[in-house]
Design an enzyme around this catalytic site. Structure first.
Site, mmCIF file in Angstrom:
data_model
loop_
_atom_site.group_PDB
_atom_site.id
_atom_site.type_symbol
_atom_site.label_atom_id
_atom_site.label_comp_id
_atom_site.label_asym_id
_atom_site.label_seq_id
_atom_site.Cartn_x
_atom_site.Cartn_y
_atom_site.Cartn_z
ATOM 1 N N GLN A 343 0.847 -1.095 0.061
ATOM 2 C CA GLN A 343 -0.079 0.058 0.203
ATOM 3 C C GLN A 343 0.810 1.237 -0.123
ATOM 4 O O GLN A 343 2.126 1.155 0.263
ATOM 5 C CB GLN A 343 -0.788 0.078 1.294
ATOM 6 N N ASP A 417 1.699 -7.850 5.508
ATOM 7 C CA ASP A 417 0.496 -7.189 5.983
ATOM 8 C C ASP A 417 -1.045 -7.172 5.062
ATOM 9 O O ASP A 417 -0.621 -6.843 3.902
ATOM 10 C CB ASP A 417 0.566 -5.590 5.981
ATOM 11 N N ASN A 418 -1.977 -7.589 5.705
ATOM 12 C CA ASN A 418 -3.264 -7.781 4.967
ATOM 13 C C ASN A 418 -3.098 -8.682 3.682
ATOM 14 O O ASN A 418 -3.776 -7.929 2.663
ATOM 15 C CB ASN A 418 -3.834 -6.514 4.721
ATOM 16 N N GLU A 446 -0.396 -12.057 7.646
ATOM 17 C CA GLU A 446 -0.957 -11.540 8.760
ATOM 18 C C GLU A 446 -2.385 -11.148 8.340
ATOM 19 O O GLU A 446 -2.848 -10.119 7.548
ATOM 20 C CB GLU A 446 -0.417 -10.208 9.166
ATOM 21 N N LYS A 556 2.311 3.558 16.878
ATOM 22 C CA LYS A 556 2.080 3.319 15.451
ATOM 23 C C LYS A 556 2.064 4.875 14.749
ATOM 24 O O LYS A 556 2.398 5.218 13.697
ATOM 25 C CB LYS A 556 0.750 2.696 14.798
ATOM 26 N N TYR A 557 1.738 5.970 15.770
ATOM 27 C CA TYR A 557 1.473 7.175 15.327
ATOM 28 C C TYR A 557 2.482 8.000 16.234
ATOM 29 O O TYR A 557 2.378 9.396 16.082
ATOM 30 C CB TYR A 557 0.017 7.609 15.756
#
Length: 699
Positions: A343, A417-418, A446, A556-557
């Site tokens: 992504q 991821d995903n 995942e 994460k942020y």
């Protein structure tokens, strides 16, 4: 077989048919052709997945056991072999199969190479064995067998020729001399005796006429390296390994943590994306839509003017510091895993360079990633279903090259991821292409999604898979789920990696505090050979964002700074569990999990042991076990339970009345015992688990 003199000529013709100067003059027609002789039936070959559509999985050092129904018309004896070869080998390796029961045959072969393989079963009529059986029956009935002897000589002469062509000198000599002795013998009894020894039969079987053998369609097998089955994973954000609040660390500055992670016994250090982070729509603290100037953003918003999936963020030190970090991981005795997230942020170079790779709204704008009601304004998903086939092929090849770029940089483990949001066909192709040249590459799926999709991703090639362990809390739920993972057909292709938590998943059972962390650590480390934690687990972090299954102040942020020695941490327990996993080979296996009887409904009691001696040739299950590790866990972090454990003593070679030594594997304390009733008190406020072994004492 008939004893008519004319049939001897027919046999001779059949034996020598197709031979002219040692070369066949006509090819035997296929099994569906008119006039075919390929009439042996091979059915229900196991293991295979979905009719051979997907590969089964094993580990280097394992044994592949194959069973199949093999039968044919008439009463001829049959023979069969298991054939296997690696994808870079031209010739088949063969292992003889044996008839077990009711036309069910079994064979096994040791797996020594980390590569993709093909395997199949080949079966044929045992002409010499059938002749030998008929001969002995007639001799026993006092029937003269002159024609049968001539027939046997012809069969053996043909076998000797095949042995000669195979350069099997000893077998050629053995067969030739047996025929000569039989021909020289003056009595029929001695002629018969020269042809019916087991030694001669073995040589003839090794060089049987297989010109009209039946072969099952080839099946696929992936033989992975040991890390694919066994390992403890530790996930960390490299930018949050500092000691000063709000101050990010580069990869090289984060290396100080590696010694502690290695000391706790982890084998894999896993990093979320380390690429440049976009600025457009950057998320703020706690996933806030509006970011402050100093907010660092989510590493999953990949790509900026610095580069994309092949680049390392400058704030992490760039590619040079990545190489240094990877080498430091390896010097610490561990292996590095990277996140593969397909992504991009709106700032990724792909957006301008490959506009056809993105899905657009009617107004022409690119759609953001969504998982309603969540919306990720800082991320564009990749569109694998665009209308342009040329663009789709470019997309697939681009991400293959991304993976191969990191492989060339020394990364052989990828957490994906995903993956369930991308085509299955894409993963089948990409993983196979990578492993064609780099069979040691490992891919962890995942995908917390529907069971059948998780299973299909594993079948498509993913080496390991995330599981529902995170949400299976009671003893009954865990027993049912782990039995499915390790004892059903899933064990042929699905290797569950039991992550206790992730940056996105802060399970609600952790609200019970430290006892829950202790319980879940023991379960994850001992139920599966592969498990993982996300950093902060060892500090029993559980603060959540409102009532969501999310961490408050998620790194994460933002940059997180922790006191890695804060009171109440469970680092000693984790180190002890990982040390036990390294010391006890039974904990390094996946499908040897067996649940045992226990009186307490909240207590999960199970055993992992090493196979001992022979296995059942039809199921592959061991008849006996050795070096067991027993684990009893109270799965309720809030209530103590008194339970009585009932281990299956005969399964590990201990009689019901035998004396044995009970040894606690974490404390080393031991005592003598007898009988299969072991009372335990499992109190979450003190010690909610027991890990022990039993060993038989001499009378």
């Amino acid at each position: 077989m008939t004893t008519l003199r004319s049939s001897v000529k027919q046999v001779a013709a059949a034996v020598l048919a197709g031979q002219e100067g040692g070369e066949p003059v006509a090819r035997e027609p296929g099994p569906d052709a008119i006039g075919t002789r390929r009439s042996v039936i091979i059915e229900r070959l196991w293991p295979q997945l979905d009719g051979g559509l997907h590969p089964v999985k094993r580990i280097v050092g394992d044994q592949l056991m194959v069973t199949a129904d093999v039968f044919a018309d008439n009463h001829d004896l049959l023979d069969a072999e298991l054939l296997i070869r690696a994808d870079d080998e031209p010739d088949w390796r063969r292992a003889r199969m044996r008839l077990v029961d009711n036309d069910r045959w079994s064979g096994a072969v040791d797996l020594m190479r980390n590569r993709w393989h093909s395997y199949t079963v080949e079966a044929w009529r045992d002409q010499f064995g059938t002749w030998r059986q008929g001969l002995l029956r007639k001799v026993a009935a006092n029937v003269a067998v002159p024609s049968e002897l001539e027939e046997g000589w012809l069969l053996l002469q043909a076998a000797a020729q095949r042995a000669h062509e195979a350069e099997a000198t000893a077998d050629t000599r053995l067969i030739t001399e047996a025929v000569a002795r039989s021909r020289r013998a003056r009595s029929e009894a001695k002629r018969v005796a020269a042809l019916v020894s087991d030694e001669l039969y073995g040589a003839a079987r090794r060089h049987a006429d297989r010109s009209f053998a039946t072969r099952h369609p080839e099946l696929q097998l992936v033989v992975d390296r040991e890390r694919a089955r066994y390992g403890a994973w530790y996930e960390l954000f490299p930018r949050s390994q500092g000691r000063l609040a709000g101050q990010a660390t580069t990869l090289q500055q984060a290396e100080w943590r590696l010694a502690e992670i290695a000391k706790m016994g982890f084998g894999v250090v896993y990093l979320p994306p380390i690429h440049p982070i976009g600025r457009t729509n950057r998320k703020g603290r706690n996933n806030a839509v509006a970011a402050e100037t100093a907010d660092v953003g989510s590493p999953y918003a990949i790509g900026s003017d610095e580069g994309g999936h092949r680049s390392v963020a400058s704030e992490l030190g760039g590619l040079e510091q990545f190489r240094h970090f990877r080498q430091a991981v390896e010097k610490s005795g561990m292996e590095l895993a990277l996140d593969l997230a397909l992504q991009v942020s709106p700032d990724h170079p792909y957006v301008s360079e490959h506009p056809a790779w993105f899905r657009r709204s009617p107004d022409g704008s690119i759609k953001y990633a969504e998982n309603p009601p969540k919306k990720y304004e800082d991320i564009y998903p990749i569109d694998f279903y665009g209308p342009d086939p040329v663009a789709r092929e470019e997309l697939w090849r681009e991400f293959l090259d991304v993976v191969l770029t990191w492989v060339r940089r020394g990364v052989l483990i990828f957490r994906v991821d995903n993956p369930h949001t991308k085509p299955i066909a894409f993963w089948s192709w990409l993983i196979r292409e990578v492993q064609r040249e780099h069979p040691e590459a490992i891919f962890l799926s995942e995908a917390f999604t529907r069971p059948k999709m998780m299973q299909l991703l594993a079948k498509a090639g993913f080496t390991q898979s995330y599981t529902y362990f995170t949400w299976r809390e009671t003893a009954a739920e865990l027993r049912e789920y782990m039995t499915e993972l390790t004892q059903s057909e899933m064990r042929e292709y699905f290797r569950g990696n039991l992550f206790t938590n992730t940056p996105d998943i802060n399970p609600h059972h952790l609200d019970s505090g430290r006892p829950a962390f202790v319980i879940r650590s023991v379960l994850a480390a001992t139920l599966s050979s592969a498990y993982g934690i996300y950093s902060g687990w060892e500090l029993c972090e559980s603060a959540r964002l409102a009532d969501r299954e999310e961490y408050l102040d998620s790194e994460k942020y933002e940059i997180r700074v922790r006191d890695w020695d804060s009171p109440g941490n469970i680092k000693p327990l984790i180190a002890a569990l990982n040390g036990l996993r390294a010391a006890r080979p039974a904990l390094q296996l996946y499908d040897n999990l067996r649940f045992e009887a226990v009186s307490g409904e909240r207590t999960l009691f199970y055993r992992k042991a090493l196979p001992e001696g022979e296995r059942d040739p039809l199921t592959g299950h061991p008849y006996a076990w050795r070096d067991p590790v027993y684990v009893a866990v109270n799965c309720d972090p809030a209530r103590a339970e008194s339970a009585v454990l009932h281990p299956d003593l005969p399964a590990i070679g201990i009689g019901w009345k035998d004396r044995y030594r009970y040894t606690d594997l974490l404390t080393g304390r031991s005592h003598a015992g007898r009988g299969a009733d072991l009372p335990v008190e499992l109190d979450p406020a003190a010690e909610p688990f027991r890990i022990f072994t039993l060993a038989r004492l001499d009378p």
